[in-house]
Design a protein around this motif. Structure first.
Motif, PDB file in Angstrom:
ATOM      1  N   THR A 104       0.879  -1.176   0.000  1.00 46.16           N
ATOM      2  CA  THR A 104       0.000   0.000   0.000  1.00 46.16           C
ATOM      3  C   THR A 104       0.915   1.224   0.000  1.00 46.16           C
ATOM      4  OG1 THR A 104      -1.574  -1.243   1.349  1.00 46.16           O
ATOM      5  CG2 THR A 104      -1.932   1.137   1.137  1.00 46.16           C
ATOM      6  N   ASN A 105       1.344   1.602  -1.183  1.00 44.93           N
ATOM      7  CA  ASN A 105       2.367   2.622  -1.323  1.00 44.93           C
ATOM      8  C   ASN A 105       1.775   4.035  -1.376  1.00 44.93           C
ATOM      9  OD1 ASN A 105       5.001   3.536  -1.566  1.00 44.93           O
ATOM     10  ND2 ASN A 105       5.005   3.398  -3.789  1.00 44.93           N
ATOM     11  N   ASN A 106       0.697   4.182  -2.160  1.00 40.13           N
ATOM     12  CA  ASN A 106       0.048   5.489  -2.312  1.00 40.13           C
ATOM     13  C   ASN A 106      -0.877   5.734  -1.121  1.00 40.13           C
ATOM     14  OD1 ASN A 106      -2.237   7.028  -4.684  1.00 40.13           O
ATOM     15  ND2 ASN A 106      -0.700   7.945  -3.373  1.00 40.13           N
ATOM     16  N   LEU A 107      -0.719   6.876  -0.449  1.00 40.98           N
ATOM     17  CA  LEU A 107      -1.456   7.177   0.767  1.00 40.98           C
ATOM     18  C   LEU A 107      -2.514   8.245   0.508  1.00 40.98           C
ATOM     19  CD1 LEU A 107       1.567   7.353   3.239  1.00 40.98           C
ATOM     20  CD2 LEU A 107       0.082   5.396   2.750  1.00 40.98           C
ATOM     21  N   PRO A 108      -3.519   8.342   1.416  1.00 37.97           N
ATOM     22  CA  PRO A 108      -4.536   9.394   1.255  1.00 37.97           C
ATOM     23  C   PRO A 108      -3.904  10.777   1.320  1.00 37.97           C
ATOM     24  CG  PRO A 108      -5.189   7.762   2.896  1.00 37.97           C
ATOM     25  CD  PRO A 108      -3.767   7.487   2.574  1.00 37.97           C
ATOM     26  N   GLY A 109      -4.540  11.740   0.684  1.00 35.26           N
ATOM     27  CA  GLY A 109      -4.065  13.110   0.707  1.00 35.26           C
ATOM     28  C   GLY A 109      -4.030  13.658   2.117  1.00 35.26           C
ATOM     29  N   ALA A 110      -3.144  14.599   2.352  1.00 30.93           N
ATOM     30  CA  ALA A 110      -2.957  15.168   3.683  1.00 30.93           C
ATOM     31  C   ALA A 110      -3.666  16.506   3.794  1.00 30.93           C
ATOM     32  CB  ALA A 110      -1.468  15.341   3.967  1.00 30.93           C
ATOM     33  N   THR A 111      -3.874  16.953   5.028  1.00 24.97           N
ATOM     34  CA  THR A 111      -4.365  18.304   5.285  1.00 24.97           C
ATOM     35  C   THR A 111      -3.178  19.249   5.255  1.00 24.97           C
ATOM     36  OG1 THR A 111      -6.144  17.450   6.665  1.00 24.97           O
ATOM     37  CG2 THR A 111      -5.583  19.792   6.914  1.00 24.97           C
ATOM     38  N   ALA A 160      -1.375  10.880  11.814  1.00 23.75           N
ATOM     39  CA  ALA A 160      -0.904   9.817  12.698  1.00 23.75           C
ATOM     40  C   ALA A 160      -1.595   8.506  12.358  1.00 23.75           C
ATOM     41  CB  ALA A 160      -1.169  10.196  14.163  1.00 23.75           C
ATOM     42  N   GLY A 161      -0.978   7.408  12.812  1.00 19.16           N
ATOM     43  CA  GLY A 161      -1.614   6.104  12.664  1.00 19.16           C
ATOM     44  C   GLY A 161      -0.934   5.205  11.656  1.00 19.16           C
ATOM     45  N   ALA A 162      -1.300   3.902  11.720  1.00 20.01           N
ATOM     46  CA  ALA A 162      -0.685   2.906  10.850  1.00 20.01           C
ATOM     47  C   ALA A 162      -0.972   3.166   9.380  1.00 20.01           C
ATOM     48  CB  ALA A 162      -1.181   1.505  11.246  1.00 20.01           C
ATOM     49  N   GLY A 163      -2.058   3.864   9.073  1.00 18.03           N
ATOM     50  CA  GLY A 163      -2.417   4.095   7.672  1.00 18.03           C
ATOM     51  C   GLY A 163      -1.506   5.044   6.936  1.00 18.03           C
ATOM     52  N   VAL A 164      -0.650   5.777   7.653  1.00 15.99           N
ATOM     53  CA  VAL A 164       0.221   6.758   6.973  1.00 15.99           C
ATOM     54  C   VAL A 164       1.693   6.573   7.342  1.00 15.99           C
ATOM     55  CG1 VAL A 164      -1.576   8.508   6.751  1.00 15.99           C
ATOM     56  CG2 VAL A 164      -0.200   8.430   8.836  1.00 15.99           C
ATOM     57  N   THR A 165       2.048   5.435   7.977  1.00 11.78           N
ATOM     58  CA  THR A 165       3.440   5.244   8.392  1.00 11.78           C
ATOM     59  C   THR A 165       4.393   5.430   7.222  1.00 11.78           C
ATOM     60  OG1 THR A 165       3.111   2.870   8.052  1.00 11.78           O
ATOM     61  CG2 THR A 165       2.959   3.706  10.309  1.00 11.78           C
ATOM     62  N   PHE A 166       5.482   6.127   7.500  1.00 13.83           N
ATOM     63  CA  PHE A 166       6.570   6.407   6.569  1.00 13.83           C
ATOM     64  C   PHE A 166       6.179   7.342   5.431  1.00 13.83           C
ATOM     65  CE2 PHE A 166       7.224   1.968   8.127  1.00 13.83           C
ATOM     66  CZ  PHE A 166       8.235   2.258   9.041  1.00 13.83           C
ATOM     67  N   GLY A 167       4.910   7.802   5.410  1.00 13.36           N
ATOM     68  CA  GLY A 167       4.516   8.782   4.411  1.00 13.36           C
ATOM     69  C   GLY A 167       5.112  10.148   4.717  1.00 13.36           C
ATOM     70  N   ASN A 205      -0.297  17.465  -3.272  1.00  8.72           N
ATOM     71  CA  ASN A 205      -0.854  16.559  -2.277  1.00  8.72           C
ATOM     72  C   ASN A 205      -1.010  15.123  -2.763  1.00  8.72           C
ATOM     73  OD1 ASN A 205      -1.815  15.820   0.196  1.00  8.72           O
ATOM     74  ND2 ASN A 205      -3.849  16.726  -0.057  1.00  8.72           N
ATOM     75  N   SER A 206       0.061  14.574  -3.338  1.00  8.72           N
ATOM     76  CA  SER A 206       0.116  13.159  -3.689  1.00  8.72           C
ATOM     77  C   SER A 206       1.171  12.518  -2.799  1.00  8.72           C
ATOM     78  CB  SER A 206       0.478  12.983  -5.167  1.00  8.72           C
ATOM     79  OG  SER A 206       0.520  11.616  -5.507  1.00  8.72           O
ATOM     80  N   GLN A 207       0.748  11.555  -1.956  1.00  9.50           N
ATOM     81  CA  GLN A 207       1.582  11.064  -0.867  1.00  9.50           C
ATOM     82  C   GLN A 207       1.985   9.607  -1.077  1.00  9.50           C
ATOM     83  OE1 GLN A 207       2.076  13.384   1.883  1.00  9.50           O
ATOM     84  NE2 GLN A 207       1.163  14.726   0.354  1.00  9.50           N
ATOM     85  N   TRP A 208       3.265   9.303  -0.807  1.00  9.16           N
ATOM     86  CA  TRP A 208       3.793   7.964  -1.056  1.00  9.16           C
ATOM     87  C   TRP A 208       4.762   7.563   0.046  1.00  9.16           C
ATOM     88  CZ3 TRP A 208       1.991   5.695  -5.632  1.00  9.16           C
ATOM     89  CH2 TRP A 208       1.347   6.578  -6.511  1.00  9.16           C
ATOM     90  N   ARG A 209       4.768   6.236   0.342  1.00  7.29           N
ATOM     91  CA  ARG A 209       5.701   5.741   1.363  1.00  7.29           C
ATOM     92  C   ARG A 209       7.130   5.673   0.819  1.00  7.29           C
ATOM     93  NH1 ARG A 209       1.138   2.116   3.446  1.00  7.29           N
ATOM     94  NH2 ARG A 209       0.941   2.710   5.658  1.00  7.29           N
TER      95      ARG A 209
END
Length: 823
Positions: free
Chosen positions: A593-600, A606-613, A791-795
């Motif tokens: 799961t490399n591509n992450l949700p957009g950030a504010t 915080a949280g496991a869903g955005v680790t290393f992003g 706002n394109s986020q990747w691990r």
């Protein structure tokens, strides 16, 4: 009245003259107004006269100096100031005063009684200032000039001086803080604390000289040395202070800054960055360096205090009282302050130094049993080498009675055999059917050396019990433990080179216990910090390598400089010269799961869903509690393909960094920063600046081949683009240069500034990665924690120029599991 009035009656003549008979004139030609009793009255019956009888100063009942200007004060005095805790008084005039060092002065009418009196000028800092030393230290810094303050200058009486001996007038004992001995030609009459002054100190300088003329001496034959004054009353004590004698082993970079004080509750609040006070016990020593305007910390701006309360101690901030001694009275906080506090781990703590029963220490000193052994090697046997054959088989000229583990000294009159060193200790490793055949190792219980061959001259092996070259003793049945202190009483020939004195015995510590016979000694107390246990935690893998060059890959305890906690950590000693400490791992499973949700914008997530992003709050963590919220700390103690994120991220300094594929260690990249970096946090989430690497370490390829997608293991079908040229690498690194993507600053923890990229941005920026300073198509730049355009986020990803962020891999995946090491 009889008299005479004379003068010219003609116009334009001179004035007249009035003469009086002698009855109206006293012996000093002054007009008499009363009948004098004696000659002295003539000086006082007409009022104050500037003569030798006025303002007379006696020292030990001997006239010293007198006022030369009556009571007339020095003109143009603008201020007279004191300094807290000092005898020095500074006088400032609005015009040049024209005075000099050594001039006597009389000071009257100031606001400080101990500043009034007779003194001499001590120094002339400027043409409009001079100083003198008061009778006592002043209790405040203030202006003491008052309405009737006066300073009158004087001169010394001729004949009031005591002549110093021409032969040996003033002698020093040549110490750092010296004592001067003054010899006079006649009795001086001084008592203890009698003040006196040196004037015109230009007598000959006496030096002892070498009558054999083997060493030249020089001296000042012109007698032009400048006179100096000193405090003859001995009221000022001089001493040397070594301010480098710190109470903390770590530098001030880990210290906690004072953020607030409570003058009612007498508490201090500090903010923690690297080091924290959580869990500390009562009476824990703290080193401090502060600035305060009053109270204890004004007069004691630096030193050591002790925790008086512990309820308010935390990981990010701590609020506490302190005492000057363990379990003493809480120090009164009477003003605001600024500065730092840190753990004083070099301050000894003794039994009863705190109130916590869990931390009370009872010490029992035990004298162990003395162990005798052949310290002078008098019972040794020497055998000559006949031949060396096969895998290190050494045949001697006769049968030995040596057993496995026997310590032997190898010597030769010619060239040493291959793999051996002349006059060096080795150990017998195996028993052979032939009693004159031995094999040897280079340490007790070590592996047999199988590469021995050749050698010239007479080669011998001698049994010994003391190894002078390795500082190892053979003491059968010793029962010693590592870090034990022992008294070694050695005979002639058995003295270790590390003793350093002429006695027949010396104290040592057990550095290493090899077996029930062999021990290694050291003058350094404590354990060898080789990382093999929590008590022996090393500061880094590189430190372990320096202690033990033969260290192998595996788990070791690491406790960085300034840290209070040791962490079980995977260290690598086999790749790229070794000494690598693992800090974090991105597992293959997480990178699916490399591509992450957009950030504010301008916020972390915080949280496991955005680790290393790039917008993950983990890039800012600085307490152990934060690191345990997502991954067990033990995950970083191995090199398996699971996620890990160690507190070493915010506490371990480094110069080199390596990013390596977990499932194929031949796929790796590494670079060096010449200036030591405080920790990974400081160059990622803790800054908005780019930190460029200085030297590419590996692999040895041209710049176009630095590209991570060509060097690290990727998933299937990822585009193998080369890197932009010129290529850059490091932290907060742009993937390329394009001056129209400024929004990336809002979507990466800590932000991003163009100050370090020549005022331009790029398509993307990564926390740890590489890129280039060009915008060539078909090239790649990226890394770990990558944000792209708006706002394109990747691990772990990058910009594939001409393909945007389309990697070619399934679901835009790029890399398999990655690990980050530092050194």
């Amino acid at each position: 009245m009889p008299g005479f009035i004379g003068g010219s009656s003609s116009g334009g003549g001179t004035g007249g003259e009035i003469s009086f008979p002698k009855e109206f004139i006293d012996p000093v030609t002054k007009f008499r107004v009363s009948e004098p009793e004696n000659l002295i009255d003539t000086d006082f019956e007409y009022g104050l006269q500037p003569t030798k009888w006025e303002t007379l100063e006696l020292i030990n009942n001997t006239p010293s100096f007198f006022s030369k200007s009556g009571d007339t004060t020095i003109p143009n005095i603008s201020s007279i100031t004191t300094i807290t805790g000092s005898r020095e008084i500074t006088v400032t005039t609005s015009l040049d005063h024209g005075l000099s060092v050594g001039t006597p002065i009389t000071v009257t009418g100031t606001k400080s009684l101990t500043a009034d009196g007779s003194y001499i000028i001590n120094s002339i800092p400027t043409a409009r200032t001079f100083t003198y030393l008061a009778k006592e230290n002043q209790f405040q810094t203030a202006s003491i000039e008052d309405l009737y303050t006066g300073i009158a200058t004087g001169e010394f009486f001729q004949g009031s001086q005591i002549k110093i001996s021409d032969a040996r007038g003033v002698e020093t004992d040549a110490q750092a803080t010296s004592t001067l001995t003054v010899k006079t030609d006649s009795p001086h009459g001084f008592g203890v604390n009698t003040p006196f002054y040196f004037l015109n100190l230009n007598s000959s300088i006496t030096l002892e000289f070498d009558s054999t003329n083997t060493e030249a001496k020089s001296f000042d034959s012109s007698n032009s040395a400048t006179a100096r004054t000193f405090d003859g009353s001995n009221t000022v004590g001089a001493f040397s202070v070594d301010f480098s004698n710190r109470a903390a082993s770590s530098g001030t970079s880990v210290a906690s800054s004072v953020s607030a004080v409570d003058t009612v509750a007498d508490t201090i609040t500090v903010s923690h960055s690297t080091e924290n006070f959580s869990g500390r016990l009562l009476a824990t020593p703290l080193q401090y360096n502060v600035v305060a305007s009053s109270g204890y910390f004004l007069t004691n701006p630096r030193g050591v205090v002790y925790l008086k309360t512990t309820a308010g101690l935390g990981t990010s901030t701590s609020t506490f009282q302190v005492s000057a001694t363990p379990d003493g009275t809480a120090i009164d906080i009477s003003s605001n302050m600024s500065g730092i506090f840190q753990l004083a781990d070099l301050v000894a703590r003794f039994s009863g130094s705190n109130l916590d029963p869990d931390d009370q220490v009872v010490t029992t000193l035990t004298t162990g049993e003395a162990k005798e052994f052949d310290g002078d090697n008098s019972g040794s046997q020497t055998f000559t080498v006949s031949s060396i054959t096969g895998l290190g088989n050494i045949t001697l000229n006769a049968a030995t009675n040596w057993t496995e583990g026997q310590m032997v000294l190898y010597s030769t009159t010619g060239t040493p055999a291959t793999s051996l060193t002349n006059d060096t200790t080795y150990w017998v490793t195996a028993l052979n059917a032939q009693t004159n055949l031995i094999n040897i190792s280079d340490s007790p219980g070590g592996a047999t050396i199988t590469t021995i061959s050749g050698g010239t001259g007479t080669q011998t092996f001698t049994s010994v019990s003391v190894s002078l070259d390795r500082e190892i003793l053979a003491v059968p049945g010793h029962n010693f433990q590592e870090a034990d202190m022992v008294l070694y009483q050695y005979p002639a020939g058995g003295k270790l080179g590390i003793t350093g004195d002429g006695s027949d015995k010396d104290y040592f510590f057990i550095k290493r216990v090899y077996d029930a016979t062999h021990i290694q000694l050291t003058r350094v107390k404590g354990f060898t910090l080789d990382g093999t246990s929590e008590a022996r935690a090393a500061v880094s893998a590189q430190a372990i390598k320096e202690i033990n060059p033969a260290a192998t890959d595996g788990s070791y305890w690491i406790k960085p400089t300034g840290s209070s906690t040791a962490y079980l950590t995977y260290c690598n000693f086999s790749i790229e010269s070794g000494g690598w400490t693992q800090v974090m791992k991105l597992s293959s499973n997480t990178l699916l799961t490399n591509n992450l949700p957009g950030a504010t914008a301008n916020q972390t997530s915080a949280g496991a869903g955005v680790t290393f992003g790039p917008h993950w709050d983990g890039w800012l963590w600085n307490t152990e509690a934060q690191y345990t919220t997502l991954f067990p700390l033990v995950n970083n103690s191995n090199f398996t393909d699971i996620d890990s994120f160690s507190p070493l991220f915010h506490s371990l300094a480094f110069n080199d960094i390596m990013v390596i594929s977990i499932n194929d260690t031949s796929r790796r990249v590494g670079w060096r920063h010449n200036a030591t970096i405080l920790n990974l946090r400081s160059v990622t989430g803790g800054t908005n600046q780019t930190t460029y690497g200085d030297q590419w370490l590996f692999p040895n390829v041209v710049q176009e081949e630095y590209s991570w997608v060509r060097r690290l293991q990727t998933v299937a079908s990822v585009a193998q683009f080369q890197s932009q040229v010129p290529t850059v690498y490091g932290f907060k690194i742009l993937s390329d240069r394009a001056n129209n993507y400024g929004s990336i600053n809002s979507y990466i923890t800590g932000g991003y500034t163009t100050n370090t990229s020549s005022g331009v941005t790029g398509h993307g920026v990564s926390m740890i990665g590489m890129g280039g300073t060009s915008n060539t198509g078909g090239r790649w730049g990226g890394g770990i924690g990558f944000t792209y355009t708006a706002n394109s986020q990747w691990r772990a990803h990058g910009h594939f120029w001409n393909q945007g962020v389309s990697s070619g891999g399934a679901s835009n995946r790029t890399f398999t599991g990655l690990a980050v090491f530092v050194r």
